[in-house]
Design an enzyme around this catalytic site. Structure first.
Site, mmCIF file in Angstrom:
data_model
loop_
_atom_site.group_PDB
_atom_site.id
_atom_site.type_symbol
_atom_site.label_atom_id
_atom_site.label_comp_id
_atom_site.label_asym_id
_atom_site.label_seq_id
_atom_site.Cartn_x
_atom_site.Cartn_y
_atom_site.Cartn_z
ATOM 1 N N ASP A 293 0.868 -1.177 0.000
ATOM 2 C CA ASP A 293 0.000 0.000 0.000
ATOM 3 C C ASP A 293 0.902 1.224 0.000
ATOM 4 O O ASP A 293 1.929 1.223 -0.652
ATOM 5 C CB ASP A 293 -0.939 -0.039 1.213
ATOM 6 C CG ASP A 293 -2.236 0.724 0.997
ATOM 7 O OD1 ASP A 293 -2.185 1.812 0.393
ATOM 8 O OD2 ASP A 293 -3.300 0.266 1.433
ATOM 9 N N HIS A 327 1.367 2.208 -3.352
ATOM 10 C CA HIS A 327 0.309 3.013 -3.986
ATOM 11 C C HIS A 327 0.724 4.476 -4.011
ATOM 12 O O HIS A 327 0.506 5.184 -4.982
ATOM 13 C CB HIS A 327 -1.007 2.858 -3.209
ATOM 14 C CG HIS A 327 -1.583 1.484 -3.296
ATOM 15 N ND1 HIS A 327 -2.784 1.143 -2.726
ATOM 16 C CD2 HIS A 327 -1.133 0.348 -3.899
ATOM 17 C CE1 HIS A 327 -3.044 -0.132 -2.960
ATOM 18 N NE2 HIS A 327 -2.055 -0.637 -3.668
#
Length: 525
Positions: A293, A327
């Site tokens: 993430d 991300h």
């Protein structure tokens, strides 16, 4: 060449070169200790392990004809406690939790708990103030995969006087029950966690990533959780295979994360690298983060915490880090209901992250949700889909796609609803291989982004770029090689900005009140 000591512990030291490069030094160099070569290094920040406590050293860095010298004395140590003497086996099969915890609890002030080479299967361990936890070379703390062996930290407990609350657990900005983390600090201070060993949460061998958005008994643990802690250093350790967020400082201050390696599976859910929340004076220096993430995500809770336990995040320094594959490289939000102030990002290298610098918020965070004073200087980005984004329509939470959050029409400015984004400055950035957009900034119509400055920024697009959504909000189309897009911005300053390979030429601007452009070049080739 100048040399700075970032941290001196009882058995290790972290140094930083003054090279004006990102993460990697301008050229390899050698580290000498008391006239003896100890290692070669290629990074701007390095850690030397295996020192003796309360000992004076002379450290020299040599590179060609350059040389820098510095002297230091390691911290004193009252006692060295080997966990093997407490019954820990380190065989990777026996559950060593009780033995490791006993060693920590038995350690006196200024003592060191020594974890020698071996694999120590363990559940959560609670830290203690005024100690060092030393994970020696080849030492691995291996997370127990059995969920039933993890105690629960209650999210919120009413105080006996019925006037206040006691908060232990947290999940994504709210005070909710969460499993204790592998290394848990609760109101501890003056703790050093030093390497070069490894903390492996081993989450892939449990059920932690299954039904990740569903609470089962409690929410998932972190690898390191620091709740209301002060003066904590984590130095030279490898952290991997996280259950959820890897390192989570919460209502803490005086924190240093130095020369860490964080490695999480690319598809593992919510496995951010370092997430300082409602914390002050945080330094993330020389770290290599590769996550499932966001690499670094700066937060300050959701609305309940802002109204009842208000604590902004202030004074975050991120320097000489390598941010890979996440991300977002450096992310602010979206849980920033108490605000984020004074963030400095410099000399960092971004590789293959979806976003580079990413700010995300939404209606409902409230008027204390202020992001202000963010400065990024001298960074490099490669193969980042969108280098710079601000999104005030982020579609998170159960109501994220509602008309309240996503409607583009102005709403009344309300105390418990309207967030604000203040100033963002990027000064000195080279970005190659961009795809969707160079910069995408979308403010609220009732609360425009106050000021964006891009100076000495070069963005080159990948010739084979693929279309994708530049930010996570409803009602926008995928973009491909969109240069700069700004919507609902009070002041936009562009100085010496170069865009190469973008579709179109000039930035696409909507409802931008004041624009300054100097020395910019927008080229299609």
């Amino acid at each position: 060449m100048e040399l700075t000591l970032l941290a001196v512990c009882c058995r290790s030291v972290t140094l930083e070169l003054s090279d004006d490069t990102c993460y990697f030094a301008a050229a390899p160099y050698e580290i000498w200790l008391d006239g003896v070569p100890v290692r070669s290094e290629s990074h701007n920040i390095a850690t030397v392990h295996g020192l003796e406590p309360a000992t004076a050293y002379g450290l020299t860095v040599r590179r060609g004809d350059e040389q820098a010298d510095i002297r230091f004395t390691t911290k004193p140590e009252s006692v060295l406690l080997n966990v093997r003497r407490f019954g820990a086996t380190g065989d990777g099969q026996t559950l060593d939790t009780a033995m490791l915890q006993c060693a920590i609890l038995a350690c006196p002030k200024q003592g060191t708990v020594h974890v020698p080479k071996g694999t120590y299967r363990t559940g959560p361990l609670l830290l203690k103030s005024d100690i060092t936890l030393w994970l020696d070379e080849g030492a691995v703390l291996l997370g127990d995969p059995e969920r039933a062996h993890y105690p629960v930290l209650p999210g919120m407990t009413p105080a006996t006087d019925e006037q206040s609350e006691y908060n232990l657990g947290t999940w994504e900005g709210n005070p909710l029950d969460a499993f204790a983390s592998l290394l848990t600090g609760l109101a501890v201070s003056n703790v050093d966690i030093i390497g070069p060993g490894t903390v492996d949460a081993n989450a892939q061998n449990g059920d932690w990533w299954q039904n990740a958005k569903t609470r089962r008994t409690a929410w998932r643990p972190r690898v390191i959780f620091l709740n209301r802690c002060e003066n904590i250093r984590v130095q030279g350790v490898t952290l991997q295979n996280a259950y959820a967020w890897t390192v989570h400082p919460y209502y803490s201050r005086g924190l240093q994360f130095l020369n860490l390696t964080i490695q999480n599976h690319a598809e593992s859910p919510n496995t951010d690298g370092v997430d300082p929340e409602s914390s002050e004076d945080v330094a993330i220096l020389g770290c290599h983060l590769s996550t499932g993430d966001d690499c670094i995500a700066i937060k300050s809770g959701k609305l309940y915490q802002s109204l009842h336990h208000y604590a902004p995040t202030r004074g975050v320094v991120i320097r000489n880090c390598l941010l890979s594959r996440g991300h977002g490289g450096v992310v602010i939000g979206s849980e920033i209901a108490s605000g984020v102030y004074d963030v400095r990002i410099s000399r960092c290298l971004f590789r293959g992250t979806d976003k580079g610098l990413r700010v995300k918020t939404r209606r409902g965070r409230g008027n204390r949700s202020v992001m202000d004073g963010v400065v990024m200087e001298n960074v490099r980005m490669g193969d980042v889909t969108v280098p710079f984004t601000i999104n005030m329509f982020y579609h998170c939470d159960p109501d994220g796609h509602s008309d309240f959050v996503q409607n583009r029409a102005p709403r009344p400015v309300e105390p418990e609803v309207t967030p604000m984004v203040g100033t963002l400055a990027v000064r000195g950035a080279v970005c190659t291989g961009a795809q969707a957009a160079g910069g995408y900034f979308f403010g609220l119509p009732e609360m425009p982004i106050q000021a964006i400055e891009l100076a000495d920024v070069t963005i080159a697009f990948a010739p084979d770029a693929e279309p994708s959504y530049p930010v996570m909000m409803d009602g926008i189309e995928p973009a491909c090689r969109l240069g700069l897009y700004a919507h609902n911005v009070q002041r936009l300053t562009l100085r010496n900005v170069t865009l190469r390979g973008a579709n179109g030429s000039a930035p696409e601007l909507h409802q931008v009140a004041h624009v300054t452009e100097e020395g910019c070049l927008y080229a299609a080739d």
